[in-house]
Design a protein around this motif. Structure first.
Motif, PDB file in Angstrom:
ATOM      1  N   LYS A 113      12.464  16.472   6.722  1.00  0.00           N
ATOM      2  CA  LYS A 113      12.502  15.128   7.303  1.00  0.00           C
ATOM      3  C   LYS A 113      12.986  14.117   6.267  1.00  0.00           C
ATOM      4  O   LYS A 113      13.816  13.250   6.563  1.00  0.00           O
ATOM      5  N   THR A 114      12.489  14.223   5.046  1.00  0.00           N
ATOM      6  CA  THR A 114      12.869  13.285   3.996  1.00  0.00           C
ATOM      7  C   THR A 114      14.350  13.425   3.658  1.00  0.00           C
ATOM      8  O   THR A 114      15.058  12.425   3.479  1.00  0.00           O
ATOM      9  N   HIS A 115      14.830  14.652   3.601  1.00  0.00           N
ATOM     10  CA  HIS A 115      16.247  14.888   3.306  1.00  0.00           C
ATOM     11  C   HIS A 115      17.124  14.345   4.445  1.00  0.00           C
ATOM     12  O   HIS A 115      18.149  13.705   4.196  1.00  0.00           O
ATOM     13  N   ASN A 116      16.721  14.575   5.667  1.00  0.00           N
ATOM     14  CA  ASN A 116      17.429  14.045   6.834  1.00  0.00           C
ATOM     15  C   ASN A 116      17.529  12.518   6.742  1.00  0.00           C
ATOM     16  O   ASN A 116      18.606  11.934   6.935  1.00  0.00           O
ATOM     17  N   PHE A 117      16.417  11.873   6.441  1.00  0.00           N
ATOM     18  CA  PHE A 117      16.412  10.417   6.372  1.00  0.00           C
ATOM     19  C   PHE A 117      17.243   9.923   5.187  1.00  0.00           C
ATOM     20  O   PHE A 117      17.887   8.877   5.271  1.00  0.00           O
ATOM     21  N   HIS A 118      17.240  10.659   4.101  1.00  0.00           N
ATOM     22  CA  HIS A 118      18.092  10.332   2.950  1.00  0.00           C
ATOM     23  C   HIS A 118      19.560  10.289   3.380  1.00  0.00           C
ATOM     24  O   HIS A 118      20.296   9.366   3.012  1.00  0.00           O
ATOM     25  N   TRP A 119      19.985  11.278   4.130  1.00  0.00           N
ATOM     26  CA  TRP A 119      21.373  11.335   4.582  1.00  0.00           C
ATOM     27  C   TRP A 119      21.718  10.213   5.557  1.00  0.00           C
ATOM     28  O   TRP A 119      22.847   9.751   5.593  1.00  0.00           O
ATOM     29  N   ASN A 120      20.748   9.803   6.367  1.00  0.00           N
ATOM     30  CA  ASN A 120      21.060   8.962   7.526  1.00  0.00           C
ATOM     31  C   ASN A 120      20.529   7.532   7.481  1.00  0.00           C
ATOM     32  O   ASN A 120      20.712   6.787   8.442  1.00  0.00           O
ATOM     33  N   VAL A 121      19.887   7.137   6.398  1.00  0.00           N
ATOM     34  CA  VAL A 121      19.374   5.772   6.316  1.00  0.00           C
ATOM     35  C   VAL A 121      20.537   4.778   6.246  1.00  0.00           C
ATOM     36  O   VAL A 121      21.597   5.079   5.689  1.00  0.00           O
ATOM     37  N   THR A 122      20.352   3.618   6.858  1.00  0.00           N
ATOM     38  CA  THR A 122      21.354   2.548   6.855  1.00  0.00           C
ATOM     39  C   THR A 122      20.647   1.218   6.638  1.00  0.00           C
ATOM     40  O   THR A 122      19.418   1.151   6.622  1.00  0.00           O
ATOM     41  N   GLY A 123      21.432   0.164   6.523  1.00  0.00           N
ATOM     42  CA  GLY A 123      20.865  -1.181   6.479  1.00  0.00           C
ATOM     43  C   GLY A 123      20.820  -1.768   5.085  1.00  0.00           C
ATOM     44  O   GLY A 123      21.270  -1.169   4.113  1.00  0.00           O
ATOM     45  N   PRO A 124      20.237  -2.978   4.992  1.00  0.00           N
ATOM     46  CA  PRO A 124      20.238  -3.723   3.736  1.00  0.00           C
ATOM     47  C   PRO A 124      19.483  -3.030   2.597  1.00  0.00           C
ATOM     48  O   PRO A 124      19.750  -3.291   1.437  1.00  0.00           O
ATOM     49  N   MET A 125      18.560  -2.164   2.928  1.00  0.00           N
ATOM     50  CA  MET A 125      17.779  -1.455   1.906  1.00  0.00           C
ATOM     51  C   MET A 125      18.326  -0.042   1.660  1.00  0.00           C
ATOM     52  O   MET A 125      17.658   0.799   1.076  1.00  0.00           O
ATOM     53  N   PHE A 126      19.563   0.193   2.099  1.00  0.00           N
ATOM     54  CA  PHE A 126      20.154   1.531   1.999  1.00  0.00           C
ATOM     55  C   PHE A 126      19.998   2.143   0.607  1.00  0.00           C
ATOM     56  O   PHE A 126      19.448   3.233   0.458  1.00  0.00           O
ATOM     57  N   GLN A 127      20.505   1.486  -0.405  1.00  0.00           N
ATOM     58  CA  GLN A 127      20.528   2.080  -1.744  1.00  0.00           C
ATOM     59  C   GLN A 127      19.119   2.402  -2.237  1.00  0.00           C
ATOM     60  O   GLN A 127      18.864   3.499  -2.743  1.00  0.00           O
ATOM     61  N   THR A 128      18.208   1.474  -2.090  1.00  0.00           N
ATOM     62  CA  THR A 128      16.832   1.674  -2.544  1.00  0.00           C
ATOM     63  C   THR A 128      16.181   2.854  -1.828  1.00  0.00           C
ATOM     64  O   THR A 128      15.570   3.725  -2.459  1.00  0.00           O
ATOM     65  N   LEU A 129      16.303   2.879  -0.499  1.00  0.00           N
ATOM     66  CA  LEU A 129      15.680   3.954   0.277  1.00  0.00           C
ATOM     67  C   LEU A 129      16.387   5.283   0.046  1.00  0.00           C
ATOM     68  O   LEU A 129      15.733   6.328  -0.066  1.00  0.00           O
ATOM     69  N   HIS A 130      17.695   5.255  -0.037  1.00  0.00           N
ATOM     70  CA  HIS A 130      18.480   6.476  -0.276  1.00  0.00           C
ATOM     71  C   HIS A 130      18.008   7.153  -1.575  1.00  0.00           C
ATOM     72  O   HIS A 130      17.754   8.362  -1.600  1.00  0.00           O
ATOM     73  N   VAL A 131      17.857   6.378  -2.615  1.00  0.00           N
ATOM     74  CA  VAL A 131      17.422   6.914  -3.913  1.00  0.00           C
ATOM     75  C   VAL A 131      15.960   7.375  -3.842  1.00  0.00           C
ATOM     76  O   VAL A 131      15.618   8.463  -4.321  1.00  0.00           O
ATOM     77  N   MET A 132      15.094   6.576  -3.248  1.00  0.00           N
ATOM     78  CA  MET A 132      13.688   6.960  -3.147  1.00  0.00           C
ATOM     79  C   MET A 132      13.515   8.246  -2.342  1.00  0.00           C
ATOM     80  O   MET A 132      12.778   9.147  -2.741  1.00  0.00           O
ATOM     81  N   PHE A 133      14.197   8.333  -1.212  1.00  0.00           N
ATOM     82  CA  PHE A 133      14.108   9.540  -0.392  1.00  0.00           C
ATOM     83  C   PHE A 133      14.606  10.751  -1.177  1.00  0.00           C
ATOM     84  O   PHE A 133      14.023  11.835  -1.102  1.00  0.00           O
TER      85      PHE A 133
END
Length: 168
Positions: free
Chosen positions: A32-52
């Protein structure tokens, strides 16, 4: 060859049952975390992408330790998606939710995993399986911290995610 490590066959089976659930919950949360890493969007993209990415990488590395502990106790580790889906309390996300929902689901998954780990620690303690109790306690600390860090994104202002366009 028989295993004689000071833990009975029945007690080893009890802890392996708990470890198998921990392994399944860990794997499902990893996916689930890897899926969300691939597919996160929006203003917090970079922060969430790295955290995930940090969180799924940590989960991936833990899977081997958990499975190898099951093997050290004389049992086969579950290793199929079908078996993980049967054992896990973490459900798969069939769509791509918005970032806030991704975070909410990951908090929930981290907390489910903490509860599985806590149950495993209790069993390990009861049968004096100190290596398993130690491993699970260490894992519990990681997932409690991950849940806290994720939860912090949901606690900004009046329920708006930090950096969200709708934040005041």
């Amino acid at each position: 060859m028989d295993i004689d490590i000071g833990i009975s066959t029945d007690d080893r089976a009890k802890i392996v049952e708990s470890l198998s659930k921990v392994l399944a919950d860990s794997y499902m949360l990893y996916l689930k975390t890897h899926n969300f890493h691939w597919n996160v969007t929006g203003p917090m993209f970079q922060t969430l992408h790295v955290m995930f990415q940090e969180q799924y990488t940590e989960l991936w590395n833990a899977l081997d330790d958990i499975a190898e502990r099951i093997r050290a106790l004389g049992h086969y580790a579950p290793g199929t998606y079908k078996r993980y889906a049967e054992l896990s309390s973490i459900t798969e996300e069939p769509s791509v939710p918005d970032p806030r929902e991704m975070i909410r689901q990951l908090v929930e998954g981290q907390e489910i995993l903490v509860r599985s780990l806590r149950a495993g620690v209790k069993i390990a303690d009861e049968i004096d399986d100190f290596p398993t109790a130690d491993m699970l306690t260490t894992r519990m600390e990681v997932h409690e911290k991950n849940a806290w860090m994720l939860r912090a994104f949901l606690e900004h202002g009046k329920g708006h995610m930090q950096g969200d366009a709708s934040s005041p």
